[in-house]
Design a protein around this motif. Structure first.
Motif, PDB file in Angstrom:
ATOM      1  N   ALA A 116    -110.300  65.802 -11.639  1.00  0.00           N
ATOM      2  CA  ALA A 116    -111.327  66.994 -12.196  1.00  0.00           C
ATOM      3  C   ALA A 116    -111.280  67.872 -11.357  1.00  0.00           C
ATOM      4  O   ALA A 116    -111.275  69.320 -11.926  1.00  0.00           O
ATOM      5  N   LEU A 117    -111.310  68.021  -9.982  1.00  0.00           N
ATOM      6  CA  LEU A 117    -111.286  68.938  -9.072  1.00  0.00           C
ATOM      7  C   LEU A 117    -110.074  69.835  -9.291  1.00  0.00           C
ATOM      8  O   LEU A 117    -110.179  71.100  -9.197  1.00  0.00           O
ATOM      9  N   THR A 118    -108.781  69.185  -9.190  1.00  0.00           N
ATOM     10  CA  THR A 118    -107.683  69.863  -9.586  1.00  0.00           C
ATOM     11  C   THR A 118    -107.555  70.670 -10.973  1.00  0.00           C
ATOM     12  O   THR A 118    -107.078  71.805 -10.956  1.00  0.00           O
ATOM     13  N   TYR A 119    -108.113  70.305 -11.748  1.00  0.00           N
ATOM     14  CA  TYR A 119    -108.257  71.005 -13.208  1.00  0.00           C
ATOM     15  C   TYR A 119    -109.401  72.074 -12.936  1.00  0.00           C
ATOM     16  O   TYR A 119    -108.830  73.232 -13.426  1.00  0.00           O
ATOM     17  N   LEU A 120    -110.332  71.900 -12.499  1.00  0.00           N
ATOM     18  CA  LEU A 120    -111.311  72.911 -12.236  1.00  0.00           C
ATOM     19  C   LEU A 120    -110.986  74.086 -11.275  1.00  0.00           C
ATOM     20  O   LEU A 120    -110.857  75.182 -11.717  1.00  0.00           O
ATOM     21  N   THR A 121    -110.589  73.647 -10.070  1.00  0.00           N
ATOM     22  CA  THR A 121    -110.286  74.379  -8.793  1.00  0.00           C
ATOM     23  C   THR A 121    -109.204  74.033  -8.221  1.00  0.00           C
ATOM     24  O   THR A 121    -109.429  72.752  -7.697  1.00  0.00           O
ATOM     25  N   PHE A 122    -108.167  74.409  -8.237  1.00  0.00           N
ATOM     26  CA  PHE A 122    -106.872  73.925  -7.687  1.00  0.00           C
ATOM     27  C   PHE A 122    -107.030  73.414  -6.507  1.00  0.00           C
ATOM     28  O   PHE A 122    -106.720  72.330  -5.672  1.00  0.00           O
ATOM     29  N   PHE A 123    -107.638  74.394  -5.443  1.00  0.00           N
ATOM     30  CA  PHE A 123    -107.788  73.948  -4.107  1.00  0.00           C
ATOM     31  C   PHE A 123    -108.663  73.088  -3.800  1.00  0.00           C
ATOM     32  O   PHE A 123    -108.606  72.435  -2.793  1.00  0.00           O
ATOM     33  N   GLY A 124    -109.737  72.942  -4.566  1.00  0.00           N
ATOM     34  CA  GLY A 124    -110.781  71.906  -4.522  1.00  0.00           C
ATOM     35  C   GLY A 124    -110.065  70.427  -4.919  1.00  0.00           C
ATOM     36  O   GLY A 124    -110.436  69.503  -3.954  1.00  0.00           O
ATOM     37  N   GLY A 125    -109.195  70.510  -5.660  1.00  0.00           N
ATOM     38  CA  GLY A 125    -108.233  69.191  -5.849  1.00  0.00           C
ATOM     39  C   GLY A 125    -107.549  68.733  -4.732  1.00  0.00           C
ATOM     40  O   GLY A 125    -107.510  67.645  -4.568  1.00  0.00           O
ATOM     41  N   ILE A 126    -106.826  69.780  -4.175  1.00  0.00           N
ATOM     42  CA  ILE A 126    -105.978  69.513  -3.079  1.00  0.00           C
ATOM     43  C   ILE A 126    -106.907  68.998  -1.861  1.00  0.00           C
ATOM     44  O   ILE A 126    -106.656  68.125  -1.097  1.00  0.00           O
ATOM     45  N   LEU A 127    -108.024  69.606  -1.760  1.00  0.00           N
ATOM     46  CA  LEU A 127    -108.923  69.196  -0.424  1.00  0.00           C
ATOM     47  C   LEU A 127    -109.554  67.789  -0.727  1.00  0.00           C
ATOM     48  O   LEU A 127    -109.622  66.875  -0.062  1.00  0.00           O
ATOM     49  N   ALA A 128    -109.657  67.291  -2.121  1.00  0.00           N
ATOM     50  CA  ALA A 128    -110.041  65.983  -2.386  1.00  0.00           C
ATOM     51  C   ALA A 128    -108.944  65.018  -2.254  1.00  0.00           C
ATOM     52  O   ALA A 128    -109.088  63.941  -1.754  1.00  0.00           O
ATOM     53  N   LEU A 129    -107.757  65.516  -2.642  1.00  0.00           N
ATOM     54  CA  LEU A 129    -106.620  64.605  -2.248  1.00  0.00           C
ATOM     55  C   LEU A 129    -106.361  64.405  -0.588  1.00  0.00           C
ATOM     56  O   LEU A 129    -106.060  63.313  -0.184  1.00  0.00           O
ATOM     57  N   VAL A 130    -106.522  65.315   0.027  1.00  0.00           N
ATOM     58  CA  VAL A 130    -106.382  65.401   1.321  1.00  0.00           C
ATOM     59  C   VAL A 130    -107.417  64.474   1.991  1.00  0.00           C
ATOM     60  O   VAL A 130    -107.201  63.668   2.604  1.00  0.00           O
ATOM     61  N   VAL A 131    -108.585  64.398   1.383  1.00  0.00           N
ATOM     62  CA  VAL A 131    -109.689  63.636   1.970  1.00  0.00           C
ATOM     63  C   VAL A 131    -109.311  62.116   1.712  1.00  0.00           C
ATOM     64  O   VAL A 131    -109.796  61.116   2.221  1.00  0.00           O
TER      65      VAL A 131
END
Length: 74
Positions: free
Chosen positions: A53-68
């Protein structure tokens, strides 16, 4: 009169870009879910939904969630 050689992106270019922005979140969510399932993480679905969802909404938010997620996994 000189035609525009590198004008604004038209149909095929926008279609490919749009498909990439739709496919990347699903691929990342699937990878996170399968990795969390292999590691017996009880929150596998939550991580997958968060990353997708975060990658779909904000790409960098999804990358941040993936890193976390990568940092949190054992």
């Amino acid at each position: 009169m000189v035609p525009l050689q590198a004008g604004l992106p038209g149909g095929p270019e926008l279609l490919l870009i749009g498909l990439l922005f739709l496919i990347i979140p699903f691929v990342l969510a699937y990878w996170v879910y399968s990795d969390a399932q292999k590691r017996d993480n009880s929150n596998a679905a939550l991580w997958a939904v968060a990353v997708g969802a975060l990658t779909y909404l904000t790409f960098f938010g999804g990358i941040l969630a993936l890193v976390v997620y990568l940092w949190d996994r054992e």
